[in-house]
Design a protein around this motif. Structure first.
Motif, PDB file in Angstrom:
ATOM      1  N   THR A   1      -1.883   1.518  -4.323  1.00 43.10           N
ATOM      2  CA  THR A   1      -1.559   1.099  -2.853  1.00 43.10           C
ATOM      3  C   THR A   1      -0.616   1.668  -2.205  1.00 43.10           C
ATOM      4  OG1 THR A   1      -2.564  -1.124  -3.706  1.00 43.10           O
ATOM      5  CG2 THR A   1      -1.531  -1.003  -1.416  1.00 43.10           C
ATOM      6  N   ASP A   2      -0.549   2.303  -1.036  1.00 42.18           N
ATOM      7  CA  ASP A   2       0.692   2.723  -0.290  1.00 42.18           C
ATOM      8  C   ASP A   2       1.577   1.700  -0.084  1.00 42.18           C
ATOM      9  OD1 ASP A   2       2.316   4.008   1.281  1.00 42.18           O
ATOM     10  OD2 ASP A   2       0.779   4.650   2.682  1.00 42.18           O
ATOM     11  N   PRO A   3       2.748   1.679  -0.590  1.00 44.53           N
ATOM     12  CA  PRO A   3       3.706   0.824  -0.352  1.00 44.53           C
ATOM     13  C   PRO A   3       4.284   0.662   0.852  1.00 44.53           C
ATOM     14  CG  PRO A   3       4.886   2.688  -1.141  1.00 44.53           C
ATOM     15  CD  PRO A   3       3.351   2.866  -1.265  1.00 44.53           C
ATOM     16  N   VAL A   4       3.750   1.513   1.892  1.00 44.96           N
ATOM     17  CA  VAL A   4       4.213   1.449   3.466  1.00 44.96           C
ATOM     18  C   VAL A   4       3.041   1.305   4.249  1.00 44.96           C
ATOM     19  CG1 VAL A   4       5.457   2.772   5.094  1.00 44.96           C
ATOM     20  CG2 VAL A   4       6.397   2.981   2.670  1.00 44.96           C
ATOM     21  N   VAL A   5       3.164   0.636   5.162  1.00 47.62           N
ATOM     22  CA  VAL A   5       2.290   0.580   6.370  1.00 47.62           C
ATOM     23  C   VAL A   5       2.769   1.004   7.523  1.00 47.62           C
ATOM     24  CG1 VAL A   5       0.727  -1.454   5.520  1.00 47.62           C
ATOM     25  CG2 VAL A   5       2.639  -2.000   6.926  1.00 47.62           C
ATOM     26  N   ARG A   6       2.159   1.386   8.653  1.00 46.16           N
ATOM     27  CA  ARG A   6       2.725   1.804   9.769  1.00 46.16           C
ATOM     28  C   ARG A   6       2.225   0.843  10.938  1.00 46.16           C
ATOM     29  NH1 ARG A   6       2.750   5.564   6.396  1.00 46.16           N
ATOM     30  NH2 ARG A   6       3.937   7.016   6.182  1.00 46.16           N
TER      31      ARG A   6
END
Length: 494
Positions: A441-446
């Motif tokens: 899972t991408d640890p960053v969202v935008r």
């Protein structure tokens, strides 16, 4: 060697040598005595004349019935010219182009001196055809046919101009591509019994077939290009269908060497007719598309491939392709004249009936490097059996095509003993297979800032799993200030 052919060769070569010598002694104003050339230069130019006189010796040997001796004399004259040309390069005032021109002309006369009782300046109706595959074995495909190479009434050598692009391609085949050329030659020898008769029946020279195959696939039957061209002669799907290379019981006939050679020969003859027997335009059509070439050429089918109006509008691939094919064909005819030695290959085909279950891969392990094949026999077995999956074990009783020289080796190594057991054990090895792990899972969202947003409201909308300080640090914000349209990185809440 026919007496009349040799006699006319002597006359022509003597004339050429005389003209070259005269050109080297061009006079100035009649009242001025030209400065004599250095002794070393006179010696070198004298070797040109000596090469011509060697044909007189070959003529006398022919009269005495010593055709092999005559051939050796012819070869010696070419060797002499090569040696003289090498010294010419370090002799002041020596014109090396003269040596190359005579050397090239001798090769062409050598090609023409074996056509029945005809001399090079006579029209030829074509070489006698050897029996086709199916009527006789590989031994019925004579090596001598390589010298008797006609293309619709013309010597193939007459159609290969030794210009800059062809010379550059010769250098590439002899240097950076040398390994590819040798590999293509070996592969072709094992396919020759299937492919050459197709060309021969269409009246096309074997050297041309080799040149196209060497450039297209290197003799790898299962080759597929990035553009989708397939097989040893790299047919596109639509063109293959047009010439009968369809799917047959799930097998793409473009991979069949016999059918591919047949279709290629038909295509070449079709394009030669369209381009008024212009071989270079025909090859350009094969590589760049016949529609494009016909639009470029129009009604002027006598135009040269190298005419700027044609050459400048072609892709770099096609500009390189045509001279590369011609250079490979030329080397196929004259390897010794370019310090090239092809391996001796017994390409006669045979077959075995499997006495035990085996795949082509297992047979490759059993056969090893027998008969000085350091790369093994996998490529050859695949080429000879294009319809078989090389990893699929074939049942007892299956007929497998192999080189004739390997029939006894199969019986000795691949039926009983340690090698088939080793091959089977390696082939049956189990490689652990695990399901792909779940994607991380991408640890960053935008998040894109909207009008009216503040850093605090954004953190709260995001679920409150982070702080304003953390988000500000991740985005290098000053004074926690955000503006509409700005994209912020937010820590993932998962």
């Amino acid at each position: 060697m026919p007496y009349r052919a040799v006699l006319r060769s002597v006359r022509v070569v003597s004339l050429v040598a005389a003209l070259v010598l005269l050109a080297g002694c061009a006079s100035t104003n009649g009242s001025v005595t030209p400065k004599p050339p250095p002794a070393s230069l006179t010696t070198l130019y004298g070797q040109l004349d000596q090469a011509s006189r060697s044909y007189e010796t070959a003529l006398q040997q022919t009269r005495a019935g010593d055709t092999q001796g005559a051939q050796k004399t012819l070869d010696a004259s070419l060797d002499q010219l090569r040696d003289a040309a090498a010294h010419c390069g370090v002799t002041p005032g020596c014109d090396s182009q003269r040596f190359f021109s005579v050397f090239d002309h001798l090769l062409r006369l050598k090609d023409g001196s074996f056509i029945g009782d005809q001399a090079p300046d006579e029209e030829a109706s074509g070489p006698p055809l050897a029996p086709l595959a199916g009527q006789a074995g590989a031994s019925s495909l004579p090596e001598a046919q390589r010298s008797v190479t006609l293309l619709r009434g013309h010597q193939l050598s007459e159609l290969i101009a030794m210009n800059g692009p062809v010379k550059a391609a010769l250098e590439m085949w002899l240097t950076q591509w040398r390994g590819n050329l040798t590999e293509a030659y070996v592969n072709y020898q094992f396919l020759r019994q299937q492919m050459w008769p197709q060309y021969q029946s269409e009246g096309l020279p074997e050297a041309l077939l080799f040149g196209i195959m060497a450039k297209e696939s290197g003799g790898k039957v299962h080759a597929v290009s990035r553009s989708g061209a397939a097989g040893p002669l790299q047919f596109m799907y639509a063109t293959g269908i047009r010439f009968g290379l369809s799917d047959q019981d799930g097998f793409d006939l473009r991979f069949d060497p016999t059918e591919s050679a047949r279709a290629n020969a038909e295509y070449v003859n079709e394009q030669l007719k369209a381009f008024n027997d212009n071989l270079e335009l025909t090859l350009a059509a094969y590589n760049g598309g016949e529609g494009r070439m016909r639009r470029l050429v129009g009604d002027n089918t006598s135009v040269s491939f190298y005419d700027p109006r044609i050459y400048a509008q072609l892709s770099q691939e096609t500009r390189d392709y045509v001279p590369s094919v011609l250079a490979a064909a030329w080397l196929f005819l004259h390897p010794d004249s370019y310090n090239l030695r092809f391996p001796r290959v017994d390409g006669q085909q045979g077959n075995v009936t499997l006495k035990r279950t085996a795949s082509l891969s297992e047979l490759t392990v059993c056969l090893g490097s027998f008969n000085d094949m350091p790369q093994g026999w996998f490529r050859t077995l695949r080429n000879l059996n294009p319809r078989l999956d090389p990893q699929q074990e074939q049942p007892v009783g299956t007929s497998v095509r192999i080189p004739k020289s390997l029939e006894n080796v199969y019986a000795a190594r691949c039926v009983d003993g340690p090698w088939p057991i080793l091959a089977s054990d390696l082939h049956g090895a189990v490689v652990p297979v695990f399901p792909n792990p779940p994607a991380a899972t991408d640890p960053v969202v935008r998040y894109t800032v909207r009008r009216g947003d503040t850093l605090g409201s954004i953190v709260r909308k995001h679920g409150g799993c982070s702080s304003e300080t953390e988000v500000a640090r991740m985005n290098n914000l000053k004074f926690n200030h955000v503006k509409a349209g700005q994209v912020l990185k937010l820590p993932s809440c998962r």
